[in-house]
Design a protein around this motif. Structure first.
Motif, PDB file in Angstrom:
ATOM      1  N   THR B 244       0.780  -1.073   0.086  1.00  0.00           N
ATOM      2  CA  THR B 244       0.126  -0.017  -0.019  1.00  0.00           C
ATOM      3  C   THR B 244       0.848   1.238   0.020  1.00  0.00           C
ATOM      4  OG1 THR B 244      -1.988  -1.097   1.106  1.00  0.00           O
ATOM      5  CG2 THR B 244      -1.925   1.207   1.382  1.00  0.00           C
ATOM      6  N   ILE B 421      -5.156  -5.290  -6.452  1.00  0.00           N
ATOM      7  CA  ILE B 421      -4.910  -3.968  -6.032  1.00  0.00           C
ATOM      8  C   ILE B 421      -5.923  -3.045  -6.006  1.00  0.00           C
ATOM      9  CG2 ILE B 421      -2.310  -3.840  -5.855  1.00  0.00           C
ATOM     10  CD1 ILE B 421      -2.723  -1.978  -8.218  1.00  0.00           C
ATOM     11  N   THR B 422      -6.191  -1.783  -5.280  1.00  0.00           N
ATOM     12  CA  THR B 422      -7.119  -0.705  -5.822  1.00  0.00           C
ATOM     13  C   THR B 422      -6.430   0.567  -5.982  1.00  0.00           C
ATOM     14  OG1 THR B 422      -7.630  -0.184  -3.406  1.00  0.00           O
ATOM     15  CG2 THR B 422      -9.109  -1.898  -4.326  1.00  0.00           C
ATOM     16  N   THR B 458      -3.963   6.760  -3.709  1.00  0.00           N
ATOM     17  CA  THR B 458      -3.739   5.674  -2.931  1.00  0.00           C
ATOM     18  C   THR B 458      -3.835   4.518  -3.574  1.00  0.00           C
ATOM     19  OG1 THR B 458      -4.419   7.077  -1.103  1.00  0.00           O
ATOM     20  CG2 THR B 458      -4.089   4.671  -0.883  1.00  0.00           C
ATOM     21  N   ALA B 460      -3.938   0.476  -3.017  1.00  0.00           N
ATOM     22  CA  ALA B 460      -4.008  -0.243  -1.671  1.00  0.00           C
ATOM     23  C   ALA B 460      -3.794  -1.708  -2.386  1.00  0.00           C
ATOM     24  CB  ALA B 460      -5.368  -0.249  -1.053  1.00  0.00           C
ATOM     25  N   GLY B 461      -2.756  -2.442  -1.667  1.00  0.00           N
ATOM     26  CA  GLY B 461      -2.535  -3.762  -1.765  1.00  0.00           C
ATOM     27  C   GLY B 461      -2.076  -4.627  -0.487  1.00  0.00           C
ATOM     28  N   GLU B 462      -0.845  -4.944  -0.388  1.00  0.00           N
ATOM     29  CA  GLU B 462      -0.683  -5.805   0.968  1.00  0.00           C
ATOM     30  C   GLU B 462      -0.569  -4.895   2.234  1.00  0.00           C
ATOM     31  OE1 GLU B 462       2.052  -9.355  -0.993  1.00  0.00           O
ATOM     32  OE2 GLU B 462       3.017  -7.320  -0.184  1.00  0.00           O
TER      33      GLU B 462
END
Lengths: 476, 462
Positions: B244, B421-422, B458, B460-462
């Protein structure tokens, strides 16, 4: 039984006609042909700014002819229910095959009658009664809070007559009612333009009575208004992996996107689903049992027969975490040698049927929903969702929360905005560590899109805890 | 009398459709309606999918439908039908007349002012015979070639959802009781390939590419479509999550196009008068960086969003929506223009049922001068997005949070593919934070955008 005779009475159709059309469809060979007659009547009425701005009604009718030859499908349709046009469509669909003509079986064997929606069709109710529903919802939403600035209410219903006749002698007729009430609110506060939205709605294969006794306009209106008011105070969502609790009901869209589409037989037949080859394997925690059930009374996704004339079923997809079977239509069933689960659906006579979900839900577990929330130190409680989408090949799915809260030390705290969840279908359910005893189905708003075809569906879950999933917020 | 006979040859069938629409309008007014408007569609479609070299589906059909809107003073109602028989037409007209007794007086309801009716003259290049001239075997052959090009591009392309060829044409007629009678025909064809790639038994990836045109002559070659589809699929292999982070994000043109679709919805007059858009009340104000100019052009020759008149019989036009960051115009139909005290922009759009809504014509962001390659080369660390998944856009608040996949960029070079991811932010900020605009504007639909770089989103992932 009069409904079964709808096309025979209205269009003077006879069983000999059906045999003649099927013979034309198989005039160049092929393994199977079917005819799909549809007559759909719709009405709608809506209120916007407390004015009844729109009232509509419409009729759409036609016949689709399908010819299957091996893995090949030929399809043609006509919006004119005349012998000449249907024969022309049959000969066009026949172009998919190239061989000597085949003769369809003579004499049709009707499917045994069953009725999961024995109601008076709402399309026949007085429009003034529908008008009353939307106006009640409008008043109720505005009465909730002075900050409710805009209210839109829509009511829509339909009655769909279908008749499916196959070259194998199968014939089935059905009359499918469907009704839905939707409320959309915007709340505004202060002079800085702070606004938020909320929406709610529901219905099913129900009579108009449903909205007077079971789920009233006030029920949907207050829920939509409540969401909009709460969202006025919403904060940015944290970003990253965390624990997520999904509320019961509509958040079952998780199942629809994460696993449902991936279990449709056509993708698995072609080997393009992330679930290809996983039957018999563990795809969920032991606490998860998931079914697709087209036989629930009055539900939006329910059908007496699918759009190929096959009876719908209650199909176990995942049993205690193990993948059991795929959702199939006639074509995939034949080519894969698996049972036809009665999931062949199509949007209308203009569309080729394919495997689709009906009502997809997870059976209740044993956990107390309050305990589930208490078990989370820091995470998200997602209560209502907007839409979702999945890439069935890599299994990645996403869905967006329209009402979500922060969980801190086991307590639900601040409302959140801009919250999406993204995960991987084949493993998200392996991270389900708690399953509530409070199974709920959604209130009847779901429409599923696949290959440009929309069909009504239902979803449901009990309260669920997913130990780790990526939350797409803005706050790092 | 106004007439827009765009079709070069008017066959008997076409004349009949216009006469049918006129008849419906006449019956509605004879039945007591103070105004009426009828629209008739008559179209045909063809599609074929070839999978692993074999024809999988072949579909061919035609259909028609008709919609009627009536007014009793300031009350409106509408009906539609696919049944053109005498009985069908009777139901259509009587149904609408009955329904109009239920609806409310709405001071802004009604047909456009008569002096606003009309059409864009000249050949808008919307209809070409050649789309339907191709024999079925040739259409199948093109779909097969597109898929074959994808399958043969690389041994890692192991499967396919097929190659496809689609063709369609539509004939649209509109008549209203103010004397407007217009019609035009459109044609459309497209070719696509959807390959699936896999290494060993690791995660499969699928992507696609396509070409679309109003005439066969402008379709890209099947081989090109297949090759690009293969490249787009292969570059996803081995995708993983990232940590992230707040980083610059580059939107490729297909992804940037979805951002333009969102802007089009945010300037839609319906959302504006209801206060359902973060851009409501912002006319004349700065809503984006100085580098941002957005145009809607419903009259652009050959465009996928082009028509000689909108769905109320008002000529389409070129509208500057955002000029160097300033919101200059909303997209309006007659109703929303009256609500907002403005003039319609000729963007009325209706299905068969209900009141007209609004849709953009050809909606695009003016390109810049930098090549996409340069834009990527200048990114030290960030994300190049090639696909969005899901619907996480809230037009009321501007909140934006969408599933994404793409390529992670390190020192100006693609480092590895990413997925699960977002990408999140708020549209209010995003429009101000577009720091780079590519030169690569290309229409593959009615909305288009060049490559864009946006700061401060932003991931967002792990």
């Amino acid at each position: 039984m009069d409904n079964d005779k709808f096309f025979f009475q209205r269009y003077g159709l006879t069983e000999q006609d059906l045999e003649r059309y099927l013979a034309a469809a198989l005039s160049a060979g092929g393994d199977f042909a079917d005819l799909y007659f549809e007559y759909q009547y719709t009405t709608s009425i809506s209120v916007d700014e407390s004015m009844v701005k729109s009232a509509t009604q419409g009729i759409s009718a036609g016949c689709g002819v399908r010819v299957i030859s091996g893995e090949r499908t030929g399809y043609a349709y006509t919006g004119e229910l005349t012998a000449e046009r249907i024969l022309q469509a049959a000969r066009t669909a026949a172009l998919i095959a190239s061989g000597p003509s085949k003769t369809p079986i003579t004499g049709f064997k009707p499917e045994a009658a069953r009725n999961f929606y024995p109601v008076a069709p709402s399309v026949d109710a007085e429009m003034s009664a529908k008008l009353d529903l939307v106006q009640r919802a409008d008043r109720a939403a505005r009465a909730c809070d002075p900050r409710i600035a805009q209210v839109r209410v829509g009511y829509a219903d339909e009655l769909r007559h279908i008749l499916v006749a196959g070259s194998d002698g199968a014939i089935a007729a059905d009359v499918q009612p469907l009704a839905r009430l939707n409320v959309f609110c915007i709340a505004k506060e202060g002079t800085d333009g702070n606004s938020a939205r909320g929406s709610a709605g529901g219905g099913g294969r129900v009579a108009l009575d449903f909205f007077l006794t079971e789920k009233t306009p006030e029920h949907f209106a207050t829920d939509a208004a409540r969401q909009a008011i709460i969202q006025l105070d919403a904060r940015p969502t944290p970003a990253g992996e965390m624990e997520v609790v999904l509320g019961p009901g509509w958040p079952g869209i998780l199942l629809h996107e994460a696993i449902g589409h991936g279990l449709e037989a056509d993708f698995n037949r072609k080997g393009t689903s992330a679930f290809t080859g996983l039957v018999g394997k563990r795809v969920a925690s032991e606490k998860c049992t998931v079914v697709d059930n087209g036989t629930l009374p009055s539900r939006r996704g329910s059908l007496n027969v699918d759009d190929e004339g096959s009876p719908t079923q209650n199909t176990v997809l995942i049993e205690r975490g193990i993948l059991k079977q795929y959702l199939s239509d006639k074509l995939s069933s034949r080519l894969m040698g698996i049972p036809d689960t009665g999931n062949g659906r199509r949007e209308s006579f203009e569309h080729i049927p394919m495997p689709r979900m009906t009502n997809t839900y997870m059976l209740a577990g044993e956990d107390d929903p309050a305990d589930i929330l208490h078990s989370v130190k820091y995470g998200i409680f997602a209560k209502t969702f907007g839409g979702g989408q999945v890439d069935i090949t890599n299994g990645k799915f996403v869905f967006s929360a329209s009402e979500a809260y922060l969980i801190e030390d086991g307590k639900v705290t601040a409302p959140l905005k801009g919250c999406s969840l993204i995960g991987n279908g084949p493993d998200v359910l392996t991270r389900v560590s708690m399953v509530g005893n409070d199974l709920q189905l959604d209130e009847g708003v779901g429409t599923c899109g696949k290959d440009g075809q929309s069909v009504p569906v239902g979803v449901g879950i009990p309260t669920l805890k997913v130990d780790r999933i990526t939350v797409g917020g803005t706050k790092s | 009398m106004l007439s827009a006979d765009v079709a070069t040859r008017t066959s008997k069938v076409e004349t009949d459709l216009k006469e049918l629409a006129r008849d419906v309008v006449r019956r509605a007014t004879a039945g007591g309606a103070t105004a009426a408007e009828a629209v008739v569609h008559d179209g045909s479609e063809f599609s074929t999918v070839v999978r692993l070299g074999e024809v999988e589906t072949l579909k061919e059909a035609g259909s028609h439908a008709m919609g009627l809107r009536v007014f009793f003073g300031k009350r409106a109602a509408s009906t539609h039908t696919s049944d053109f028989s005498a009985e069908g037409v009777r139901q259509l007209v009587e149904g609408a007349l009955a329904l109009a007794k239920l609806t409310s007086e709405d001071p802004h309801a009604g047909l456009p002012e008569p002096d606003l009716l009309g059409f864009v003259s000249g050949d808008l290049q919307l209809y070409f015979d050649d789309v339907y001239s191709l024999p079925t075997e040739e259409r199948i052959a093109r779909a097969r070639r597109a898929e074959a090009a994808a399958l043969s591009a690389d041994p890692r392309i192991r499967n396919s959802e097929g190659g496809s060829f689609d063709a369609a044409n539509n004939h649209k007629v509109m008549v209203n009781s103010l004397g407007f009678a217009g019609e035009y025909k459109t044609s459309y064809c497209s070719l696509a390939a959807v390959p699936v790639a896999q290494v060993d038994d690791r995660s499969m990836q699928r992507d696609f590419w396509f070409t679309v045109a109003r005439t066969l002559r402008k379709l890209e070659s099947p081989e090109h479509v297949g090759r690009v589809a293969a490249e787009r699929t292969l570059r996803r292999l081995g995708a993983r999550k990232v940590k992230t982070a707040r980083v610059p994000v580059i939107f490729d043109p297909m992804v940037a196009r979805s951002l333009l679709d969102t802007i089009a919805q945010a300037v839609n007059g319906d959302a504006i008068y209801r206060g359902a858009s973060f851009l409501a009340g912002k006319l004349g104000q700065r809503i984006a960086g100085e580098n941002i100019t957005v145009i809607d052009d419903g009259a652009m020759p050959g465009g996928f969003g082009t028509s000689p008149f909108d769905d109320e019989g008002v000529p389409t036009q070129r509208t500057t929506v955002i000029e160097r960051g300033i919101l200059k115009s909303y997209l309006l139909n007659t109703y929303t223009a009256r609500k907002l005290g403005l003039k319609t922009t000729g963007n009325a759009a209706r299905g068969l049922a209900g009141n007209p809504g609004i849709s953009s014509g050809n909606f695009f962001l003016q390109p810049g001068t930098r090549s996409p390659r340069k834009i990527i080369a200048d990114l030290r660390q960030g994300l190049y997005v090639t696909e969005f998944l899901g619907f996480g856009v809230n037009l009321v608040t501007g909140d934006y949070s969408r599933g994404a996949s793409g390529l992670w960029i390190e020192n100006g070079e693609p480092a590895f593919p990413v997925e699960e991811i977002t990408v999140a932010g708020n549209l209010r900020d995003m429009l101000h934070n577009i720091s780079e605009i590519g030169s690569d504007l290309e229409f593959r639909g009615s909305t288009a955008a060049p490559t864009l770089r946006i700061e401060g989103m932003t991931v967002a992932g792990e």
